[in-house]
Design an enzyme around this catalytic site. Structure first.
Site, PDB file in Angstrom:
ATOM      1  N   ASN A   1      29.070  92.569  99.773  1.00  0.00           N
ATOM      2  CA  ASN A   1      28.906  91.472 100.726  1.00  0.00           C
ATOM      3  C   ASN A   1      29.694  90.265 100.229  1.00  0.00           C
ATOM      4  O   ASN A   1      29.477  89.811  99.099  1.00  0.00           O
ATOM      5  CB  ASN A   1      27.420  91.113 100.880  1.00  0.00           C
TER       6      ASN A   1
ATOM      7  N   SER B   1      28.705  92.977 106.488  1.00  0.00           N
ATOM      8  CA  SER B   1      28.521  91.668 107.100  1.00  0.00           C
ATOM      9  C   SER B   1      27.067  91.596 107.549  1.00  0.00           C
ATOM     10  O   SER B   1      26.601  92.458 108.297  1.00  0.00           O
ATOM     11  CB  SER B   1      29.465  91.512 108.295  1.00  0.00           C
ATOM     12  N   GLU B   2      26.322  90.576 107.076  1.00  0.00           N
ATOM     13  CA  GLU B   2      24.870  90.601 107.252  1.00  0.00           C
ATOM     14  C   GLU B   2      24.429  90.416 108.699  1.00  0.00           C
ATOM     15  O   GLU B   2      23.260  90.587 109.016  1.00  0.00           O
ATOM     16  CB  GLU B   2      24.177  89.589 106.335  1.00  0.00           C
ATOM     17  N   ASN B   3      25.371  90.084 109.599  1.00  0.00           N
ATOM     18  CA  ASN B   3      24.999  90.042 111.011  1.00  0.00           C
ATOM     19  C   ASN B   3      25.042  91.418 111.669  1.00  0.00           C
ATOM     20  O   ASN B   3      24.815  91.532 112.871  1.00  0.00           O
ATOM     21  CB  ASN B   3      25.881  89.053 111.783  1.00  0.00           C
TER      22      ASN B   3
ATOM     23  N   SER C   1      19.937  95.186 108.505  1.00  0.00           N
ATOM     24  CA  SER C   1      20.960  94.637 107.622  1.00  0.00           C
ATOM     25  C   SER C   1      20.341  94.099 106.338  1.00  0.00           C
ATOM     26  O   SER C   1      20.818  94.376 105.235  1.00  0.00           O
ATOM     27  CB  SER C   1      21.707  93.508 108.345  1.00  0.00           C
TER      28      SER C   1
END
Lengths: 219, 231, 219, 231
Positions: free
Chosen positions: A22, A45-47, A87
């Site tokens: 990340n 991507s944490e979204n 996520s």
């Protein structure tokens, strides 16, 4: 002194084959440009995306496909999409091996501050607190000193904390340093032309210097 | 199958009262319920508490509700990019609860899943931990966090069917599927509404059980915050 | 006395338009056959399906599509598939409105026992404990007495409990009874030809009889 | 993309040691990892603890591992349908931990999601509650349950790609996606293995990050327990 791109380039050397990674906003995003092609790694991507590809061409732009920095992106081959709970399940569960992020301050025991400056507008921590509380390996990319010249490597963080005892390594414009498990910044490498004395004078926390400290090499 | 169709956004949000709690899907401006936001702007309500990862920008998304002073409190993880927001916050007109993004997501999921509380490592040793129970498991510290539920959740999907089943596209999925589970009434706006049976049951992201109202939206602007292209 | 099919038929009258329903194994499964066509309801199977259709024809049989009783099934129009965590998330979260299941014993405060007989092989509770701890409305379908003639409607359950204070209504071969919030089986309907006295004599727990008790009517 | 492909089931399970903890996907005999079970039968290991909703039947699924006395303990929600299982249990050769199905599913999900403990209403007032912390939230009682993790999780999917992304079919999905997240090493066998990039990212049930080894299985029997047809 390293440029931002050189900091990113140096951090890219820490990336290992097979890792899920990340990358935070700013310098960490640049790391993607320097990961060797022969390494198979996946950017999270944490979204809600595993497998961030390059930025799109004008024709490829899709408003429904952004990264956590809200930039338009593409998907690499073999990507997967998922929701925000999933996520952070993969982040908290330790499935993301490496987190690279920026910081305002790092303390000699690995605490990090990067989300709030008292008296200034607070924008929020976003996913940073989850990321630093979760990944096994956390590398900070930042300038060694603030714009006003104050060291950002401290005995204790003065700003509100984002996470405790989590940072493993720091790459600044001056040096590569590791956090000692017993506390202290272990100096590992110097930026080309930067002396140990300069790094020492700009590191407010305890610095540990053992043996020869090589200069970084950039191809 | 149960038919959840309503005519449009206006009908979908017609009974949302002042001072209630709303969840709104989206990350940045991606996957936000544009039609319902527009319809809410026509309503004469205020005092809303909105759970949303972000708060839109000055002239788009939740920013429009803020500008009209309809919002009393935001529960979010990141709220930059909004001058009017900042003004209201500093003047004390607006309250903000900032929550780590993963904790926010998990609290919403817990709200929908009947889990009143859970332990998470995010925020240990920070001001987020203040007043919270902490406990060690396998040598690591964790905080006890509670579920989040809302009176209404408003989500935006790509495709949906009349039974309320939803499919999202790209990273416009984000908080939408979990928020759909955590509202007493879930309103879904979709780009394409099809009859029940037209979606592959294996490809559905949000089962219709969570959705009470669904309609096909129109005129999606899908504004881009950071238009970034490769050289 | 009602047949099993009549018990199912009577329970089907409790079903309301727009409900999501979980049917247990045995008599509850039969309820599906008696839900009026004009009602739009969705049957949930806790192994991961919303929208159970009829049993398949020989040609339609798919080993990858079973219900919680491990019977081959089909999917209704508008079905959705999901994993076991998601399935119980919707159960625990109260999204499934009505659970109909069998029981060995029910107590006058709504406790239910249906998973374990001490001294006999224990097969496990499966999803029953989650279901009874979660749904707002829980209806039990069972025989009024055991094979040896003992009442299954008791002051307190003698067998290990599956869930406490959860049963709202019981339909047996003799009667329809509701659990009073303050404790006790409120007699609501009698099976055709069955006297109040017979029901009373076969109900070990406290029975509440108020006003006229009509006979059930089957079309 | 990272290539997770191994040659076959034999290679995939070659390093599973005695006395370790395994999770195995499946509900009844649907969605069970048939190829890995066969390959395990060829290994000379024992003392396994297996987390699986059910325990197979006498001559199929986990029942085969039981018959060969490879299993020390089962952690399951329902274990009927198996005479050899019953014999070993009554003779004390086999231990069994029975867990409510939803609690089992949530504990496995928690194991993969870094949630060490959570509150759930299932089992309150029953023997499942013995020795567990209980607490009231909003007027209802809940039990504290802890995460479940395993050394290996073995799952069966319909389609998979070389990056480890998985798609399941029908109700063969069941426990497979959550168990994939909770094993230190997750082994996935699939009916059809395709190159990374061939699956639609929007249709993936299990992102490849959770899967360490993947191979295309063969000769699936897919035995049916209750063959039920309409008249």
């Amino acid at each position: 002194m390293l440029t931002k791109d050189q900091i990113a380039q140096r951090i890219a050397k820490e990336v290992k084959n097979g890792q899920y990674i990340n990358l935070g906003i700013g310098i960490p995003t640049l790391v993607a440009n320097y990961i060797p092609d022969q390494l198979e790694v996946v950017l999270q991507s944490e979204n809600g995306l595993l497998g961030i590809g390059p930025f799109p061409t004008e024709e490829e732009i899709d408003p429904d496909l952004i990264n956590a920095g809200k930039q338009t992106v593409t998907m690499a081959k073999g990507s997967a999409l998922f929701n925000s709970a999933e996520s952070f399940a993969m982040i908290r569960g330790g499935h993301v091996h490496l987190t690279i992020l920026g910081a305002m301050e790092v303390s000699e025991n690995g605490d990090i501050s990067n989300w709030k400056i008292p008296g200034k507008m607070v924008k929020g921590m976003g996913g940073a607190m989850d990321l630093v509380a979760s990944a096994d390996n956390i590398i900070v990319a930042m300038q060694h000193c603030s714009r006003s010249g104050e060291s950002k490597l401290l005995a204790e963080c003065s700003l509100p904390i984002t996470g405790i005892r989590c940072v493993k390594k720091i790459v600044t414009d001056l040096a590569v340093l590791e956090i000692s498990p017993s506390g202290g910044f272990i100096l590992r490498e110097r930026a080309p032309g930067v002396s140990i004395e300069e790094i020492k004078s700009k590191t407010a926390g305890k610095m540990i210097i053992e043996g020869e400290i090589p200069e970084m090499i950039f191809e | 199958m149960i038919n959840k169709t309503v005519k449009n956004a206006r009908e979908a949000v017609a009974d949302i009262p002042s001072n209630c709690m709303l969840m709104m899907g989206g990350f940045g401006l991606t996957g936000i319920p544009e039609n319902c936001i527009s319809a809410l702007l026509e309503r004469d309500i205020s005092g809303l508490t909105i759970v949303s990862n972000n708060a839109g920008v000055d002239d788009f998304g939740i920013g429009l509700l803020l500008k009209k002073r309809m919002v009393k409190k935001m529960i979010s993880s990141y709220v930059g990019e909004n001058a009017e927001f900042e003004r209201q916050l500093l003047s004390g007109e607006l309250e903000v609860d900032l929550i780590p993004q993963g904790t926010l997501a998990e609290r919403v999921r817990a709200g929908g899943a009947g889990i009143p509380a859970f332990f998470t490592p995010a925020g240990v040793g920070t001001e987020v931990a203040e007043g919270k129970e902490s406990r060690e498991f396998d040598g690591k510290m964790y905080l006890l966090e509670s579920w989040l539920k809302a009176d209404f959740s408003i989500v935006k999907a790509w495709k949906g069917d009349t039974a309320g089943n939803l499919i999202f596209k790209g990273t416009a999925r984000n908080f939408n599927p979990i928020m759909a589970t955590a509202g007493k009434i879930c309103i879904a706006e979709v780009e394409e509404l099809v009859p029940a049976g037209d979606l592959n049951p294996n490809e559905i992201h949000t089962p219709g059980i969570y959705v009470q109202r669904i309609f096909q939206g129109e005129n999606y602007e899908k504004r881009i915050e950071q238009r970034t292209v490769s050289q």
